[in-house]
Design a protein around this motif. Structure first.
Motif, PDB file in Angstrom:
ATOM      1  N   GLU A   1      33.343 -64.396  -8.329  1.00 53.46           N
ATOM      2  CA  GLU A   1      33.918 -64.766  -7.394  1.00 53.46           C
ATOM      3  C   GLU A   1      34.457 -63.851  -5.508  1.00 53.46           C
ATOM      4  O   GLU A   1      34.280 -63.768  -5.221  1.00 53.46           O
ATOM      5  CB  GLU A   1      35.801 -64.474  -7.833  1.00 53.46           C
ATOM      6  N   ASN A   2      33.729 -62.909  -5.836  1.00 52.24           N
ATOM      7  CA  ASN A   2      33.836 -62.069  -5.154  1.00 52.24           C
ATOM      8  C   ASN A   2      32.514 -61.391  -4.201  1.00 52.24           C
ATOM      9  O   ASN A   2      32.810 -60.664  -3.160  1.00 52.24           O
ATOM     10  CB  ASN A   2      34.546 -60.357  -5.756  1.00 52.24           C
TER      11      ASN A   2
ATOM     12  N   SER B   1      36.596 -57.232  -9.772  1.00 52.81           N
ATOM     13  CA  SER B   1      37.432 -58.053  -8.911  1.00 52.81           C
ATOM     14  C   SER B   1      37.418 -56.905  -8.342  1.00 52.81           C
ATOM     15  O   SER B   1      38.278 -57.709  -6.314  1.00 52.81           O
ATOM     16  CB  SER B   1      38.489 -58.593 -10.093  1.00 52.81           C
TER      17      SER B   1
ATOM     18  N   MET C   1      37.461 -55.908  -4.373  1.00 52.99           N
ATOM     19  CA  MET C   1      37.360 -56.538  -3.051  1.00 52.99           C
ATOM     20  C   MET C   1      36.437 -55.606  -1.955  1.00 52.99           C
ATOM     21  O   MET C   1      35.687 -56.098  -1.876  1.00 52.99           O
ATOM     22  CB  MET C   1      38.427 -57.301  -1.900  1.00 52.99           C
TER      23      MET C   1
END
Lengths: 304, 288
Positions: B245-246, B221, B223
């Motif tokens: 998602e990233n 997660s 970034m």
């Protein structure tokens, strides 16, 4: 007002370096929980003097920085603006125009920043010029050479002369001691006590132009001087550490230190400032991390 | 006269230095017979975060070095490891590996570093391309490092597995944060001492010890991590989703890590394609 009279009873307080280091170690090891951290980070953001003091500064760069000052990170709701932008006198007008309609102040460095190596008249002229351009605050430098030579009267006279110009125009004055050139915390305390005799609005650690800028020990010593001055005279003076504070965690440590030494009355941007340029983005990244739970990347935040 | 053994404190490796974990947690490592060898740092998400900051800071200048210089530094790693060959073999035997297996592990690690040292200044020449166009342009594709790579090294191969994850990443100008084998982690931290003595700039390689299940969600997660390499079974669904998602590049090297393979370098590269106009010589101009 003459410095001679003020200096007749000028005694500075010696500083115990070990005691200072010990107190800082305790402040640094304090744990700050989430809600407090978020409040503290927003408070720190609101205390920043967003600074650019380069020979290469242009009106466009300053305008862009002013936009950042008013809109630190638009995709996050409920963020404060920074306290002020800090620029050279020639760029005050540009900054003033760019900041119109906001509460962000314009601070100008004056008195031949960063070295201060010129005569008094030239320093006063530059102060007049910066105020004429619309500066709300003046950041002056003391004559460190004179200070180290022991010519305390000269240094104090200069501060008083600049202060009289500033206060005649309702402009607030910050006095930069450039602690990195003073040598020891004892000298820092002495310079603080000296500058405080003139009752400026702020005392400030550094220009940011030499290797050693703001440190926690130096700031603690200056805060203590401010407190002693307040106890003696009832006059409140603000504090501005500048240069070298680039991460959110240290900013929180500084706030803790202010609260411990001076109390909550100083925890507003009227009486405490950070002189910084990179700090704002690290605070924003930490706030975004608190919001999303994910560590952030610098590339998603505007540079200035 | 009998003397007491002086035991080594194994710490973690971040930004070219050996801090302890900020969490002050540890876990025991035992030898083949179940006796305690060492207490290792049980790294936390904050150690990982600190390592990412160090890796990000180091990456641009590492990528900016000449390929030749990167090659020299990888070769230097091999030289320094060779010089400490005997002590690495001994350390691995203590972990319970056989003498033969330990020798193989160390020798192959040295050879693998030399292999990737050789590739540093060759993969761009070999895999870049000049592409066909219908207009008066050059169109070419070249490789650029992905950036900051987080990786989980294999559990069973304490040194070779680690080297096989690190070398292709740094060969291509990335910086890495590697989670070492959990219960054979002593070799990994000794390898960090080799790294520190090999002209590798601080922050280019960072090594953590600890638990995969705890750290992988944070690797996924964060970034500021551009790619995630998993060379060990056990990536959970939640972490996989966080990677997606990233917009992060995810590579499963569980099966590939035992091979030496230039395509592992390419996994951690991005391809940049550029148009460049050319003046046609037939137009009567000066040509290009």
């Amino acid at each position: 007002m003459s410095a001679n009279n003020l200096l007749q009873n000028f005694k500075w307080t010696p500083v115990d370096q070990m005691g200072v280091d010990d107190r800082i170690a305790r402040i640094k090891s304090r744990s700050i929980k989430d809600q407090t951290k978020i409040q503290g980070l927003k408070m720190a953001l609101n205390m920043i003097d967003l600074t650019t003091l380069e020979g290469a500064d242009t009106p466009n760069k300053v305008s862009q920085m002013c936009y950042k000052a008013m809109h630190p990170h638009d995709s996050m709701l409920g963020l404060p603006t920074v306290a002020a932008v800090c620029v050279y006198p020639t760029l005050v007008k540009t900054a003033k125009k760019a900041l119109r309609g906001s509460n962000v102040k314009v601070a100008a460095v004056a008195t031949y920043f960063p070295s201060g190596q010129t005569n008094l008249q030239a320093k006063l002229d530059e102060t007049h010029y910066a105020i004429g351009e619309g500066a709300d605050e003046i950041d002056m430098v003391i004559s460190r050479g004179k200070f180290l030579q022991g010519e305390y009267n000269y240094v104090l006279d200069e501060i008083i002369a600049v202060k009289e110009i500033c206060h005649a125009s309702n402009v607030r004055l910050k006095v930069i001691l450039e602690t990195g050139e003073l040598g020891s915390v004892d000298e820092v305390r002495k310079a603080s006590d000296l500058a405080l005799q003139a009752n400026p609005d702020f005392i400030k650690t550094s220009t940011g132009k030499i290797g050693q800028a703001a440190t926690m020990p130096v700031t603690l010593v200056m805060l203590q001087a401010i407190w002693d001055h307040f106890q003696k005279t009832g006059i409140r003076v603000g504090m501005k550490p500048a240069g070298g504070i680039s991460d959110a965690k240290s900013a929180l440590h500084y706030l803790l230190m202010v609260k411990e030494v001076l109390g909550e009355e100083w925890l507003t941007n009227e009486w405490f400032r950070f002189g910084a340029s990179r700090l704002a983005n690290d605070i924003l990244m930490q706030l975004a991390k608190q919001e999303s739970g994910m560590y952030q990347a610098g590339q998603y935040f505007s540079k200035d | 006269m009998t003397r007491l053994n002086v035991q080594k404190t194994y710490k973690i490796f971040i930004g070219g230095q050996f801090p302890r974990t900020e969490s002050a947690r540890y876990y025991p490592i035992n030898d083949g017979a179940g006796n305690l060898i060492a207490n290792m740092c049980l790294s936390s998400r904050k150690d990982f975060r600190n390592a990412v900051v160090a890796a990000r800071k180091a990456q641009a200048s590492w990528a900016g070095k000449t390929a030749y210089n990167r090659s020299q530094i990888l070769y230097r790693l091999a030289e320094m490891l060779e010089a400490r060959r005997a002590s690495f073999i001994e350390e691995m035997e203590v972990l319970g590996l056989s003498k033969k297996a330990s020798e193989k592990e160390v020798d192959h690690s040295i050879d693998r570093l030399v292999y990737y040292a050789g590739w540093c200044d060759k993969y761009t020449a070999l895999f870049s391309s000049v592409n066909p166009t219908a207009t008066a342009h050059f169109n070419f594709s070249v490789h650029e490092p992905t950036g900051v790579v987080a990786a989980v090294a294999p559990e069973d191969s304490p040194l070779l597995g680690l080297v096989s994850v690190i070398a292709p990443a740094i060969c291509g100008g990335n910086s890495v944060i590697v989670l070492a084998s959990e219960f054979k982690a002593t070799s990994a931290i000794s390898f960090a001492e080799v790294i520190q003595n090999s002209d590798v700039p601080g922050g280019v390689i960072n090594i953590l010890t600890g638990n995969m299940k705890e750290l992988v969600p944070h690797m996924a997660s964060h970034m500021d991590v551009n790619a995630l390499v998993i060379a060990r079974q056990g990536l959970d669904e939640k972490s996989r989703n966080a990677v997606v998602e990233n917009v992060k590049r995810l590579f499963d090297w569980t099966l590939k890590v035992n091979e030496q393979d230039p395509y592992l370098i390419l996994d951690l590269q991005e391809v940049k394609t550029t148009w460049h106009p050319v003046q046609q010589s037939a137009s009567g101009g000066g040509g290009y």
